[in-house]
Motif scaffolding. Structure first.
Motif, PDB file in Angstrom:
ATOM      1  N   ASN A 186       4.982   9.700  -7.734  1.00  0.00           N
ATOM      2  CA  ASN A 186       6.313   9.751  -8.348  1.00  0.00           C
ATOM      3  C   ASN A 186       7.419  10.004  -7.328  1.00  0.00           C
ATOM      4  OD1 ASN A 186       5.426   9.274 -11.020  1.00  0.00           O
ATOM      5  ND2 ASN A 186       4.761  11.399 -11.146  1.00  0.00           N
ATOM      6  N   ILE A 187       7.285   9.396  -6.156  1.00  0.00           N
ATOM      7  CA  ILE A 187       8.297   9.509  -5.107  1.00  0.00           C
ATOM      8  C   ILE A 187       9.137   8.228  -5.144  1.00  0.00           C
ATOM      9  CG2 ILE A 187       8.721   9.691  -2.631  1.00  0.00           C
ATOM     10  CD1 ILE A 187       5.970  11.116  -2.428  1.00  0.00           C
ATOM     11  N   PRO A 188      10.449   8.361  -5.329  1.00  0.00           N
ATOM     12  CA  PRO A 188      11.284   7.159  -5.400  1.00  0.00           C
ATOM     13  C   PRO A 188      11.360   6.433  -4.054  1.00  0.00           C
ATOM     14  CG  PRO A 188      12.636   9.132  -5.449  1.00  0.00           C
ATOM     15  CD  PRO A 188      11.213   9.587  -5.487  1.00  0.00           C
ATOM     16  N   PHE A 189      11.528   5.135  -4.109  1.00  0.00           N
ATOM     17  CA  PHE A 189      11.676   4.330  -2.900  1.00  0.00           C
ATOM     18  C   PHE A 189      12.528   3.112  -3.230  1.00  0.00           C
ATOM     19  CE2 PHE A 189       7.828   2.974  -5.029  1.00  0.00           C
ATOM     20  CZ  PHE A 189       7.937   1.594  -5.051  1.00  0.00           C
ATOM     21  N   ILE A 190      13.027   2.476  -2.202  1.00  0.00           N
ATOM     22  CA  ILE A 190      13.845   1.273  -2.367  1.00  0.00           C
ATOM     23  C   ILE A 190      12.938   0.066  -2.124  1.00  0.00           C
ATOM     24  CG2 ILE A 190      15.862   0.008  -1.525  1.00  0.00           C
ATOM     25  CD1 ILE A 190      16.954   2.738  -0.556  1.00  0.00           C
TER      26      ILE A 190
ATOM     27  N   LYS B  18       0.837  -1.207   0.000  1.00  0.00           N
ATOM     28  CA  LYS B  18       0.000   0.000   0.000  1.00  0.00           C
ATOM     29  C   LYS B  18       0.871   1.255   0.000  1.00  0.00           C
ATOM     30  CE  LYS B  18      -3.585   2.344   2.652  1.00  0.00           C
ATOM     31  NZ  LYS B  18      -4.415   2.337   3.858  1.00  0.00           N
ATOM     32  N   THR B  19       1.908   1.259   0.824  1.00  0.00           N
ATOM     33  CA  THR B  19       2.810   2.407   0.892  1.00  0.00           C
ATOM     34  C   THR B  19       3.528   2.613  -0.431  1.00  0.00           C
ATOM     35  OG1 THR B  19       3.136   2.067   3.261  1.00  0.00           O
ATOM     36  CG2 THR B  19       4.799   3.384   2.113  1.00  0.00           C
ATOM     37  N   GLU B  20       4.008   1.534  -1.029  1.00  0.00           N
ATOM     38  CA  GLU B  20       4.709   1.637  -2.313  1.00  0.00           C
ATOM     39  C   GLU B  20       3.781   2.130  -3.419  1.00  0.00           C
ATOM     40  OE1 GLU B  20       6.457  -2.229  -2.819  1.00  0.00           O
ATOM     41  OE2 GLU B  20       8.169  -1.743  -1.540  1.00  0.00           O
ATOM     42  N   ALA B  21       2.516   1.736  -3.374  1.00  0.00           N
ATOM     43  CA  ALA B  21       1.553   2.208  -4.370  1.00  0.00           C
ATOM     44  C   ALA B  21       1.336   3.717  -4.236  1.00  0.00           C
ATOM     45  CB  ALA B  21       0.232   1.465  -4.220  1.00  0.00           C
TER      46      ALA B  21
END
Length: 69
Positions: free
Chosen positions: A18-22, A9-12
């Motif tokens: 358009n916020i990058p994440f690992i 959910k957080t990654e979605a």
């Protein structure tokens, strides 16, 4: 919500904005495994972080350290 669902959910949300994440980061603990901190613990942490930031921005000023003592 289990850790896998929370991570998806957080990654979605991040992707939509358009916020990058690992994506290889591990899951966090399950909500049932975590005990909330006490109000006392939270307050002490806030004061310490405030003093840390004050010391960082006021080089040579020892008033924050003295306050904590």
């Amino acid at each position: 919500m289990n850790p896998e669902e929370r991570k998806k959910k957080t990654e979605a949300i991040l992707s939509k904005r358009n916020i990058p994440f690992i994506d290889l980061l591990p899951f966090t603990e399950d909500e049932n495994e975590v005990a909330p901190r006490s109000i006392q613990d939270i307050g002490e942490r806030i004061i310490c972080l405030f003093c840390l930031a004050g010391t960082a921005f006021s080089e040579g000023d020892t008033s924050f350290v003295e306050y904590l003592k």
